[in-house]
Design a protein around this motif. Structure first.
Motif, short mmCIF file in Angstrom:
data_model
loop_
_atom_site.label_atom_id
_atom_site.label_comp_id
_atom_site.label_asym_id
_atom_site.label_seq_id
_atom_site.Cartn_x
_atom_site.Cartn_y
_atom_site.Cartn_z
N LYS A 219 0.70 -1.30 0.08
CA LYS A 219 -0.03 0.05 0.02
C LYS A 219 0.97 1.44 0.04
CE LYS A 219 -3.87 2.03 2.65
NZ LYS A 219 -4.68 1.89 3.81
N THR A 220 1.94 1.22 0.97
CA THR A 220 2.81 2.42 0.64
C THR A 220 3.67 2.80 -0.27
OG1 THR A 220 2.96 2.18 3.40
CG2 THR A 220 4.66 3.43 2.25
N LYS A 221 4.03 1.44 -0.92
CA LYS A 221 4.91 1.62 -1.93
C LYS A 221 3.94 2.14 -3.46
CE LYS A 221 8.79 0.61 -0.22
NZ LYS A 221 9.82 1.73 -0.12
N ALA A 222 2.73 1.75 -3.30
CA ALA A 222 1.70 1.85 -4.48
C ALA A 222 1.56 3.34 -4.35
CB ALA A 222 0.60 1.11 -4.41
N LYS A 223 1.17 4.11 -3.04
CA LYS A 223 1.09 5.46 -3.06
C LYS A 223 2.20 6.24 -3.61
CE LYS A 223 -0.67 8.72 0.07
NZ LYS A 223 -1.13 8.92 1.61
N GLU A 224 3.34 5.76 -3.25
CA GLU A 224 4.55 6.32 -3.66
C GLU A 224 4.72 6.36 -5.24
OE1 GLU A 224 8.07 4.44 -1.90
OE2 GLU A 224 7.57 5.23 -0.09
N LYS A 225 4.34 5.39 -5.98
CA LYS A 225 4.32 5.33 -7.51
C LYS A 225 2.93 5.64 -8.01
CE LYS A 225 8.05 1.91 -7.56
NZ LYS A 225 8.94 2.71 -8.17
N LYS A 226 2.01 6.23 -7.07
CA LYS A 226 0.76 6.64 -7.93
C LYS A 226 0.08 5.46 -8.43
CE LYS A 226 2.34 11.46 -8.26
NZ LYS A 226 2.48 12.60 -9.00
N LEU A 227 -0.05 4.10 -7.73
CA LEU A 227 -0.73 3.12 -8.34
C LEU A 227 -2.00 2.92 -7.66
CD1 LEU A 227 2.24 0.42 -8.25
CD2 LEU A 227 1.75 1.96 -10.26
N VAL A 228 -2.90 2.49 -8.46
CA VAL A 228 -4.05 1.95 -7.65
C VAL A 228 -4.26 0.84 -6.90
CG1 VAL A 228 -6.75 1.67 -7.92
CG2 VAL A 228 -5.63 3.39 -9.45
N PHE A 229 -4.39 0.89 -5.46
CA PHE A 229 -4.46 -0.29 -4.55
C PHE A 229 -5.68 -0.41 -4.01
CE2 PHE A 229 -3.93 -1.64 -0.42
CZ PHE A 229 -3.28 -2.96 -0.44
N GLU A 230 -6.19 -1.63 -3.95
CA GLU A 230 -7.29 -1.94 -3.12
C GLU A 230 -7.04 -3.51 -2.42
OE1 GLU A 230 -12.08 -2.82 -4.37
OE2 GLU A 230 -11.01 -1.49 -5.48
N ALA A 231 -7.39 -3.41 -1.45
CA ALA A 231 -7.39 -4.70 -0.40
C ALA A 231 -8.93 -5.38 -0.64
CB ALA A 231 -6.82 -4.55 0.77
N GLU A 232 -9.04 -6.54 -1.22
CA GLU A 232 -10.47 -6.97 -0.91
C GLU A 232 -10.85 -7.78 0.15
OE1 GLU A 232 -10.96 -9.38 -4.26
OE2 GLU A 232 -11.13 -7.82 -5.90
N GLU A 233 -11.85 -7.62 1.06
CA GLU A 233 -12.21 -8.34 2.19
C GLU A 233 -12.73 -9.68 1.97
OE1 GLU A 233 -11.88 -7.15 5.30
OE2 GLU A 233 -10.90 -5.30 4.40
N LYS A 234 -12.95 -10.08 0.87
CA LYS A 234 -13.55 -11.41 0.55
C LYS A 234 -12.58 -12.30 0.98
CE LYS A 234 -15.21 -14.18 -3.12
NZ LYS A 234 -15.43 -14.42 -4.57
#
Length: 234
Positions: A219-234
């Motif tokens: 999540k942190t690294k994705a934010k740095e590279k401006k990537l879309v990140f999402e964690a699924e609860e399922k």
């Protein structure tokens, strides 16, 4: 008979699916139900993506109406789910050992449950083996002790899904770089920008912690590279 109450976290078995209602069996032969809105957050296209006949699921009791529990699947946290799964697995292991070593396994199991849960009992044996003599007939203690000593405890497994996207021309390489930062887990590409994170450990808590640590790093690294990140609860 087991007595349930509101807010209990319980292991259930999916019994039937009728329209938008899922009927499940709890311990003790009690039937409960889950309405569509309590299966998962957001819009559900196909309820069978979340539940299927015979599947074991961990639920929370919202209320009990005339002895009938109304449950939720989506309100169970990851740690609550892991705790119940571990308890269920330990109970199965204990009963399996009893069936292989004593004449009345169900009776012995019930006597143990009156004082310990399965996790506590199996941990207690490691430091105080003599406690088995309180529950198991002397003639059968040696057989049980031998099976307990020989039985290898399988590592627990935890899986989580994430979504990782990029609109950059160098997006594939950026995603690879981000995922490589996550240590002590396995990553599998599922297609459509979805990835499965997989970890093993001696107990669910440790395996889940590996996954959570990896998710935070990604999540942190994705934010740095401006990537879309999402964690699924399922």
């Amino acid at each position: 008979m087991i007595e349930f109450k509101e807010d209990d976290i319980v292991m259930c078995t999916v019994k039937k699916i009728e329209g938008t209602i899922v009927f499940v069996d709890l311990d003790g032969g009690i039937e409960g139900s889950i309405v569509m809105s309590e299966i998962a957050a957001g819009r559900i296209r196909n309820i069978r993506d979340y539940v299927s006949l015979g599947k074991k699921i961990v639920c929370k009791i919202l209320k009990i109406q005339n002895g009938h529990p109304e449950l939720s699947l989506r309100r169970v946290t990851g740690s609550e789910k892991d705790k119940i799964k571990e308890k269920y697995e330990k109970e199965r292991n204990l009963l399996s050992m009893l069936k292989a070593s004593v004449k009345k396994p169900e009776e012995v199991s019930q006597k143990i449950k009156e004082i310990y849960d399965a996790i506590e009992f199996l941990e207690e044996i490691k430091t105080n083996p003599s406690i088995v003599e309180k529950f198991i007939p002397k003639s059968e203690v040696a057989t049980f002790t031998k099976i307990f000593a020989e039985k290898k405890e399988k590592e627990k497994e935890v899986k989580k899904k994430i979504v990782l996207k990029s609109t950059s021309p160098n997006g594939i390489n950026e995603i690879k770089e981000v995922l490589q930062e996550a240590k002590n887990i396995e990553v599998t590409y599922l297609g459509n920008s979805k990835f499965s994170l997989f970890a093993k450990a001696k107990d669910f808590k440790k395996a889940n912690q590996k996954i959570q640590n990896a998710i935070e790093i990604i999540k942190t690294k994705a934010k740095e590279k401006k990537l879309v990140f999402e964690a699924e609860e399922k």
